[in-house]
Design a protein around this motif. Structure first.
Motif, PDB file in Angstrom:
ATOM      1  N   UNK A 120      42.385  29.862  38.859  1.00 35.28           N
ATOM      2  CA  UNK A 120      42.978  30.704  37.815  1.00 35.28           C
ATOM      3  C   UNK A 120      43.231  32.109  38.364  1.00 35.28           C
ATOM      4  N   UNK A 121      42.265  32.650  39.113  1.00 38.61           N
ATOM      5  CA  UNK A 121      42.427  33.960  39.746  1.00 38.61           C
ATOM      6  C   UNK A 121      43.620  33.953  40.697  1.00 38.61           C
ATOM      7  N   UNK A 122      43.679  32.925  41.529  1.00 39.87           N
ATOM      8  CA  UNK A 122      44.788  32.795  42.479  1.00 39.87           C
ATOM      9  C   UNK A 122      46.126  32.779  41.747  1.00 39.87           C
ATOM     10  N   UNK A 123      46.204  32.017  40.664  1.00 41.44           N
ATOM     11  CA  UNK A 123      47.465  31.915  39.929  1.00 41.44           C
ATOM     12  C   UNK A 123      47.892  33.265  39.350  1.00 41.44           C
ATOM     13  N   UNK A 124      46.936  34.035  38.842  1.00 41.05           N
ATOM     14  CA  UNK A 124      47.303  35.351  38.315  1.00 41.05           C
ATOM     15  C   UNK A 124      47.671  36.311  39.441  1.00 41.05           C
ATOM     16  N   UNK A 125      47.105  36.107  40.619  1.00 43.18           N
ATOM     17  CA  UNK A 125      47.534  36.893  41.778  1.00 43.18           C
ATOM     18  C   UNK A 125      48.971  36.537  42.145  1.00 43.18           C
ATOM     19  N   UNK A 126      49.310  35.253  42.121  1.00 45.45           N
ATOM     20  CA  UNK A 126      50.682  34.812  42.374  1.00 45.45           C
ATOM     21  C   UNK A 126      51.629  35.478  41.374  1.00 45.45           C
ATOM     22  N   UNK A 127      51.189  35.516  40.136  1.00 43.86           N
ATOM     23  CA  UNK A 127      51.995  36.088  39.053  1.00 43.86           C
ATOM     24  C   UNK A 127      52.161  37.602  39.212  1.00 43.86           C
ATOM     25  N   UNK A 128      51.252  38.229  39.946  1.00 41.42           N
ATOM     26  CA  UNK A 128      51.288  39.675  40.104  1.00 41.42           C
ATOM     27  C   UNK A 128      50.433  40.415  39.094  1.00 41.42           C
ATOM     28  N   UNK A 129      49.648  39.682  38.306  1.00 44.02           N
ATOM     29  CA  UNK A 129      48.762  40.279  37.307  1.00 44.02           C
ATOM     30  C   UNK A 129      47.383  40.455  37.938  1.00 44.02           C
ATOM     31  N   UNK A 130      47.238  41.522  38.730  1.00 43.73           N
ATOM     32  CA  UNK A 130      46.018  41.702  39.513  1.00 43.73           C
ATOM     33  C   UNK A 130      44.799  42.024  38.658  1.00 43.73           C
ATOM     34  N   UNK A 131      45.001  42.678  37.512  1.00 39.47           N
ATOM     35  CA  UNK A 131      43.880  42.946  36.622  1.00 39.47           C
ATOM     36  C   UNK A 131      43.285  41.656  36.089  1.00 39.47           C
ATOM     37  N   UNK A 132      44.136  40.764  35.634  1.00 43.00           N
ATOM     38  CA  UNK A 132      43.680  39.471  35.122  1.00 43.00           C
ATOM     39  C   UNK A 132      43.086  38.639  36.258  1.00 43.00           C
ATOM     40  N   UNK A 133      43.714  38.710  37.427  1.00 40.19           N
ATOM     41  CA  UNK A 133      43.175  37.989  38.583  1.00 40.19           C
ATOM     42  C   UNK A 133      41.759  38.462  38.885  1.00 40.19           C
ATOM     43  N   UNK A 134      41.534  39.772  38.833  1.00 41.23           N
ATOM     44  CA  UNK A 134      40.207  40.320  39.108  1.00 41.23           C
ATOM     45  C   UNK A 134      39.155  39.763  38.172  1.00 41.23           C
ATOM     46  N   UNK A 135      39.511  39.643  36.897  1.00 32.56           N
ATOM     47  CA  UNK A 135      38.590  39.063  35.916  1.00 32.56           C
ATOM     48  C   UNK A 135      38.196  37.651  36.347  1.00 32.56           C
ATOM     49  N   UNK A 136      39.188  36.846  36.731  1.00 31.05           N
ATOM     50  CA  UNK A 136      38.916  35.450  37.080  1.00 31.05           C
ATOM     51  C   UNK A 136      38.175  35.316  38.401  1.00 31.05           C
ATOM     52  N   UNK A 137      38.427  36.229  39.348  1.00 25.67           N
ATOM     53  CA  UNK A 137      37.617  36.211  40.582  1.00 25.67           C
ATOM     54  C   UNK A 137      36.152  36.455  40.238  1.00 25.67           C
ATOM     55  N   UNK A 183      37.701  39.341  45.523  1.00 22.22           N
ATOM     56  CA  UNK A 183      39.151  39.454  45.302  1.00 22.22           C
ATOM     57  C   UNK A 183      39.841  39.255  46.647  1.00 22.22           C
ATOM     58  N   UNK A 184      40.800  38.362  46.673  1.00 15.41           N
ATOM     59  CA  UNK A 184      41.521  38.054  47.915  1.00 15.41           C
ATOM     60  C   UNK A 184      42.475  39.186  48.261  1.00 15.41           C
ATOM     61  N   UNK A 185      42.617  39.449  49.551  1.00 17.31           N
ATOM     62  CA  UNK A 185      43.587  40.444  49.981  1.00 17.31           C
ATOM     63  C   UNK A 185      44.413  39.938  51.154  1.00 17.31           C
ATOM     64  N   UNK A 186      44.306  38.647  51.441  1.00 17.63           N
ATOM     65  CA  UNK A 186      45.150  38.058  52.470  1.00 17.63           C
ATOM     66  C   UNK A 186      46.409  37.497  51.813  1.00 17.63           C
ATOM     67  N   UNK A 187      47.230  36.792  52.555  1.00 15.04           N
ATOM     68  CA  UNK A 187      48.470  36.256  51.990  1.00 15.04           C
ATOM     69  C   UNK A 187      48.163  35.183  50.942  1.00 15.04           C
ATOM     70  N   UNK A 188      49.093  34.990  50.047  1.00 18.12           N
ATOM     71  CA  UNK A 188      48.937  33.937  49.034  1.00 18.12           C
ATOM     72  C   UNK A 188      48.809  32.569  49.697  1.00 18.12           C
ATOM     73  N   UNK A 189      49.577  32.353  50.757  1.00 13.48           N
ATOM     74  CA  UNK A 189      49.527  31.071  51.460  1.00 13.48           C
ATOM     75  C   UNK A 189      48.143  30.839  52.070  1.00 13.48           C
TER      76      UNK A 189
END
Length: 97
Positions: free
Chosen positions: A51-68, A75-81
């Motif tokens: 879920x965190x990864x998907x929100x990172x893909x979406x560009x919603x980093x705040x929501x991604x942070x919650x899910x991480x 929190x990931x900071x490497x490439x999405x791939x």
């Protein structure tokens, strides 16, 4: 991993694939909504990580942070791939997707 990647040429994920891996399968196919629908109601750390990864893909980093945080993952900071591959590898290796 190679079998999982090869399955991306199929029309749908393999039957019985655990929800977090099925979501990553759909994400790799560019089907964000389908992937999100799968993990949004799952209550596992693995699903939260996807879920965190998907929100990172979406560009919603705040929501991604919650899910991480829910997943207990940094929190990931490497490439999405690279992150996609890392999560798939972890889930395939753990047997606890």
């Amino acid at each position: 991993m190679s079998d999982f990647r090869a399955s991306l040429s199929d029309a749908a994920p393999a039957p019985g694939l655990e929800p977090p891996l099925a979501a990553l399968w759909w994400a790799a196919k560019g089907q964000w909504d389908e992937a999100h629908k799968i993990v949004q109601d799952e209550d596992t750390a693995s699903a939260a990580w996807v879920h965190a990864y998907l929100h990172r893909v979406e560009g919603d980093l705040g929501n991604a942070g919650y899910w991480y945080r829910q997943a207990g993952q940094p929190v990931a900071n490497d490439s999405l791939e690279a992150e996609w591959e890392r999560i798939v590898s972890a889930l395939l290796g753990s047997g606890k997707a």
